[in-house]
Design a protein around this motif. Structure first.
Motif, PDB file in Angstrom:
ATOM      1  N   GLN A 234       0.813  -1.228   0.000  1.00 28.57           N
ATOM      2  CA  GLN A 234       0.000   0.000   0.000  1.00 28.57           C
ATOM      3  C   GLN A 234       0.842   1.271   0.000  1.00 28.57           C
ATOM      4  O   GLN A 234       0.304   2.376  -0.025  1.00 28.57           O
ATOM      5  N   ARG A 235       2.167   1.134   0.027  1.00 29.58           N
ATOM      6  CA  ARG A 235       3.017   2.319   0.131  1.00 29.58           C
ATOM      7  C   ARG A 235       3.009   3.135  -1.158  1.00 29.58           C
ATOM      8  O   ARG A 235       2.755   2.609  -2.248  1.00 29.58           O
ATOM      9  N   GLN A 236       3.301   4.423  -1.022  1.00 28.44           N
ATOM     10  CA  GLN A 236       3.507   5.276  -2.171  1.00 28.44           C
ATOM     11  C   GLN A 236       4.952   5.127  -2.655  1.00 28.44           C
ATOM     12  O   GLN A 236       5.857   4.892  -1.871  1.00 28.44           O
ATOM     13  N   LYS A 237       5.150   5.263  -3.948  1.00 27.28           N
ATOM     14  CA  LYS A 237       6.493   5.172  -4.505  1.00 27.28           C
ATOM     15  C   LYS A 237       7.404   6.217  -3.871  1.00 27.28           C
ATOM     16  O   LYS A 237       6.995   7.343  -3.639  1.00 27.28           O
ATOM     17  N   ARG A 238       8.632   5.815  -3.546  1.00 29.90           N
ATOM     18  CA  ARG A 238       9.688   6.653  -2.971  1.00 29.90           C
ATOM     19  C   ARG A 238       9.378   7.107  -1.540  1.00 29.90           C
ATOM     20  O   ARG A 238      10.001   8.042  -1.032  1.00 29.90           O
ATOM     21  N   ASP A 239       8.444   6.453  -0.889  1.00 33.77           N
ATOM     22  CA  ASP A 239       8.082   6.837   0.480  1.00 33.77           C
ATOM     23  C   ASP A 239       8.944   6.065   1.477  1.00 33.77           C
ATOM     24  O   ASP A 239       8.645   4.927   1.848  1.00 33.77           O
ATOM     25  N   ALA A 240      10.031   6.681   1.929  1.00 32.79           N
ATOM     26  CA  ALA A 240      10.953   6.029   2.861  1.00 32.79           C
ATOM     27  C   ALA A 240      10.347   5.853   4.244  1.00 32.79           C
ATOM     28  O   ALA A 240      10.866   5.081   5.055  1.00 32.79           O
ATOM     29  N   ARG A 241       9.238   6.541   4.521  1.00 28.93           N
ATOM     30  CA  ARG A 241       8.584   6.382   5.833  1.00 28.93           C
ATOM     31  C   ARG A 241       8.052   4.972   6.033  1.00 28.93           C
ATOM     32  O   ARG A 241       7.784   4.566   7.169  1.00 28.93           O
ATOM     33  N   THR A 242       7.911   4.222   4.957  1.00 23.72           N
ATOM     34  CA  THR A 242       7.461   2.832   5.061  1.00 23.72           C
ATOM     35  C   THR A 242       8.429   2.017   5.918  1.00 23.72           C
ATOM     36  O   THR A 242       8.016   1.081   6.607  1.00 23.72           O
ATOM     37  N   ILE A 243       9.699   2.357   5.880  1.00 23.10           N
ATOM     38  CA  ILE A 243      10.686   1.665   6.711  1.00 23.10           C
ATOM     39  C   ILE A 243      10.306   1.804   8.186  1.00 23.10           C
ATOM     40  O   ILE A 243      10.314   0.825   8.944  1.00 23.10           O
ATOM     41  N   TYR A 244       9.944   3.013   8.608  1.00 22.75           N
ATOM     42  CA  TYR A 244       9.582   3.250  10.002  1.00 22.75           C
ATOM     43  C   TYR A 244       8.302   2.501  10.381  1.00 22.75           C
ATOM     44  O   TYR A 244       8.165   2.018  11.506  1.00 22.75           O
ATOM     45  N   ARG A 245       7.377   2.411   9.434  1.00 23.93           N
ATOM     46  CA  ARG A 245       6.136   1.671   9.701  1.00 23.93           C
ATOM     47  C   ARG A 245       6.422   0.190   9.925  1.00 23.93           C
ATOM     48  O   ARG A 245       5.836  -0.440  10.817  1.00 23.93           O
ATOM     49  N   LEU A 246       7.323  -0.355   9.132  1.00 20.19           N
ATOM     50  CA  LEU A 246       7.690  -1.761   9.306  1.00 20.19           C
ATOM     51  C   LEU A 246       8.372  -1.981  10.654  1.00 20.19           C
ATOM     52  O   LEU A 246       8.058  -2.929  11.368  1.00 20.19           O
ATOM     53  N   LEU A 247       9.303  -1.100  10.999  1.00 17.15           N
ATOM     54  CA  LEU A 247      10.032  -1.269  12.253  1.00 17.15           C
ATOM     55  C   LEU A 247       9.095  -1.182  13.450  1.00 17.15           C
ATOM     56  O   LEU A 247       9.249  -1.932  14.423  1.00 17.15           O
ATOM     57  N   GLU A 248       8.131  -0.279  13.385  1.00 17.86           N
ATOM     58  CA  GLU A 248       7.162  -0.176  14.487  1.00 17.86           C
ATOM     59  C   GLU A 248       6.340  -1.452  14.590  1.00 17.86           C
ATOM     60  O   GLU A 248       6.071  -1.951  15.685  1.00 17.86           O
ATOM     61  N   LEU A 249       5.943  -2.002  13.444  1.00 17.32           N
ATOM     62  CA  LEU A 249       5.220  -3.278  13.433  1.00 17.32           C
ATOM     63  C   LEU A 249       6.053  -4.373  14.073  1.00 17.32           C
ATOM     64  O   LEU A 249       5.550  -5.167  14.878  1.00 17.32           O
ATOM     65  N   TYR A 250       7.337  -4.430  13.727  1.00 14.93           N
ATOM     66  CA  TYR A 250       8.217  -5.497  14.206  1.00 14.93           C
ATOM     67  C   TYR A 250       8.398  -5.495  15.723  1.00 14.93           C
ATOM     68  O   TYR A 250       8.701  -6.541  16.303  1.00 14.93           O
TER      69      TYR A 250
END
Length: 205
Positions: free
Chosen positions: A79-95
């Motif tokens: 569901q991420r937008q292209k070039r959206d590096a904030r997705t990394i933070y979303r994954l880490l919070e999930l983990y």
């Protein structure tokens, strides 16, 4: 899959779900196989036949939790937008968030020890495989962002992903070991450390 196999799988899932609730609510030491069996409407022998012992059951809980995290992470990435590096933070919070919904710190300390020292090689290996899949999920995301030119050319996306994963993994272990550290503190530290790495890696244009 035959009806017999489906019933067996559903029974195993019920046992794991009940074990997870008991581990988290009353702790690993007080969670007896007999109690899990009673809650799951099966005999203790059924649990021993499927999981060998309580350590195997604990590892099965970890495997189930890890697979859930992987599926949620897959949706976040899709569901991420292209070039959206904030997705990394979303994954880490999930983990770090999701594991604490399943078990408390005490159980996680026991679980981490079991994943390393358990004689139950089948479940221990399967748990390590789940961990590896989560690491690869993060690394693949960073590779995709690199191809989208989010990072400077000199960045090695594989190494960056490994460093971020290893840091989160170590910080989660520290969090589990430190009775006084809150989950919010853990997330703040990981966020700050990840930002420091990203500041070196992100393109500025």
């Amino acid at each position: 899959m035959s009806l017999r196999q489906t019933n067996k799988l559903n029974r195993q899932k019920r046992i794991v779900a009940n074990a997870s609730r008991l581990f988290s609510s009353i702790g690993y030491d007080k969670t007896a196989i007999e109690l899990v069996a009673e809650r799951s409407n099966v005999s203790p022998a059924t649990i021993y036949n499927n999981f060998e012992n309580k350590t195997g059951l604990l590892l099965a809980v970890l495997i189930d939790e890890g697979e859930d995290v992987q599926l949620i992470g897959k949706k976040i990435i899709a569901q991420r937008q292209k070039r959206d590096a904030r997705t990394i933070y979303r994954l880490l919070e999930l983990y770090v968030d999701h594991p604490m919904e399943f078990m408390n710190k005490s159980c996680w300390r026991q679980a981490l020890a079991a994943s390393i020292a358990s004689s139950n090689k089948t479940f221990a290996q399967e748990y390590q495989n789940v961990e590896k899949k989560l690491q690869n999920q993060l690394i693949e995301l960073i590779h995709s962002l690199y191809e989208e030119k989010v990072f400077i050319a000199q960045v090695d996306p594989q190494s960056l992903g490994e460093i971020i994963w290893n840091n989160v993994d170590q910080m989660f272990t520290d969090f589990i070991s430190d009775k006084g550290m809150s989950l919010e503190s853990l997330k703040e530290i990981i966020n700050r450390q990840t930002q420091a790495l990203m500041a070196l890696a992100l393109r500025q244009d």
